[in-house]
Each structure stands twice: as C-alpha cells, then as structure tokens.
Enzyme design. Structure first.
Site, PDB file in Angstrom:
ATOM      1  N   MET A   1       0.834  -1.213   0.000  1.00 55.96           N
ATOM      2  CA  MET A   1       0.000   0.000   0.000  1.00 55.96           C
ATOM      3  C   MET A   1       0.866   1.259   0.000  1.00 55.96           C
ATOM      4  O   MET A   1       0.587   2.211  -0.722  1.00 55.96           O
ATOM      5  CB  MET A   1      -0.934  -0.006   1.209  1.00 55.96           C
ATOM      6  CG  MET A   1      -2.003  -1.086   1.123  1.00 55.96           C
ATOM      7  SD  MET A   1      -3.078  -1.119   2.564  1.00 55.96           S
ATOM      8  CE  MET A   1      -2.037  -1.941   3.748  1.00 55.96           C
ATOM      9  N   TYR A   2       1.905   1.261   0.808  1.00 54.37           N
ATOM     10  CA  TYR A   2       2.820   2.393   0.879  1.00 54.37           C
ATOM     11  C   TYR A   2       3.503   2.614  -0.472  1.00 54.37           C
ATOM     12  O   TYR A   2       3.557   3.724  -0.985  1.00 54.37           O
ATOM     13  CB  TYR A   2       3.857   2.129   1.974  1.00 54.37           C
ATOM     14  CG  TYR A   2       4.908   3.187   2.121  1.00 54.37           C
ATOM     15  CD1 TYR A   2       4.631   4.363   2.803  1.00 54.37           C
ATOM     16  CD2 TYR A   2       6.177   3.008   1.603  1.00 54.37           C
ATOM     17  CE1 TYR A   2       5.593   5.337   2.957  1.00 54.37           C
ATOM     18  CE2 TYR A   2       7.145   3.981   1.754  1.00 54.37           C
ATOM     19  CZ  TYR A   2       6.856   5.138   2.433  1.00 54.37           C
ATOM     20  OH  TYR A   2       7.815   6.100   2.576  1.00 54.37           O
TER      21      TYR A   2
END
Length: 151
Positions: free
Chosen positions: A31-32
């Site tokens: 996600m990052y």
C-alpha cells in the site's frame, strides 16, 4: 452562453517528494509503495498539464539522518544501515536541500518530469538485505486479508 475561462496556469517549478520504496519493492509495503508510485504518475500528469510554464519533478529520497530516524533505529542501527549503502553514510538534510535548490535554479531549466534519486546510490541494496525482523514487524502490523472461503 459562453463557457467560463479556464483557471490560469501556474508558473514556476513544482517539486514532489517521494521515497525510494516507490521504485523498490519490499515485503509488507504494497500500500505504501503504491501510494508513492502515484507520485511519479502525478509528476508526469502535472508536467503535461502545466508545461511549459511549470517544470515538475519528483525527488526520491533515501534514508536521511534525522532525530526521528536516530530515535527509531538507534546508533547501532544507523551505523548498520550506513555500512550497507555504497556511499557508506546516511543522507543528511542538506543533501536534500541542495537537490531542491538545484531544481529551483536556472541550472535545471531543461529538467522536467525527472525522478531524481537522492539515496547515496543504494537504498535498494539496503532494502534487499533488510533483516527478517523488519518484514515480520510490518506483516504483524497488517494482518493478512481473509479470503471469501475463510469469512
């Protein structure tokens, strides 16, 4: 009936800040990494929309020596990270500041849509050799998603 005039285009230079993770995958950071990769696309899109009056670039930084990094990694951890980097040192805030000063200067008048990596030549090398405990801590923070069969 006439359409309203489009808003005026900005002038100058747009600078975005990224992290090396956007170009280097690491377990537990999907996600990052996806969010950071969006900065590259945003850079390209804004340059297309605002050029030629605005140059837009993204600065992709590595690990920088800051009080927060020192607190998180500790002196031994900071040295361990530095030892794994090709330049054998962590980045300093002035390294990033000088990059921004260059990009804001007339010396970079033909630089646009650049992904300028300021990580001492090797944060990817550090990420590849990260100890397993980091991956475990990240995975523990984000429990695995359940499949439909498990629900």
């Amino acid at each position: 009936m006439t359409s309203p005039a489009p808003p005026p285009r900005p002038k100058g230079h747009g600078l975005l800040q990224g992290k090396t993770v956007l170009i280097t995958a690491a377990a537990g950071t999907a996600m990052y990494g996806a969010a950071k990769a969006g900065l590259v696309n945003l850079t390209q899109s804004l340059a297309a929309e605002w050029g030629p009056k605005v140059r837009v670039n993204v600065v992709i930084t590595g690990l920088i020596t800051t009080p927060t990094a020192e607190e998180y990694y500790g002196p031994r951890g900071m040295q361990n990270i530095a030892d794994r980097l090709p330049l054998k040192r962590m980045g300093q805030p002035k390294d990033i500041a000088q990059t921004y000063l260059f990009l804001a200067s007339s010396s970079s008048s033909y630089v646009s849509v650049a992904q300028l990596a300021v990580h001492g030549g090797g944060e990817p090398a550090f990420i590849r050799t990260m100890d397993k405990s980091y991956t475990y801590r990240v995975q523990k923070s984000y429990p695995p998603l359940k499949t439909e069969k498990e629900s």
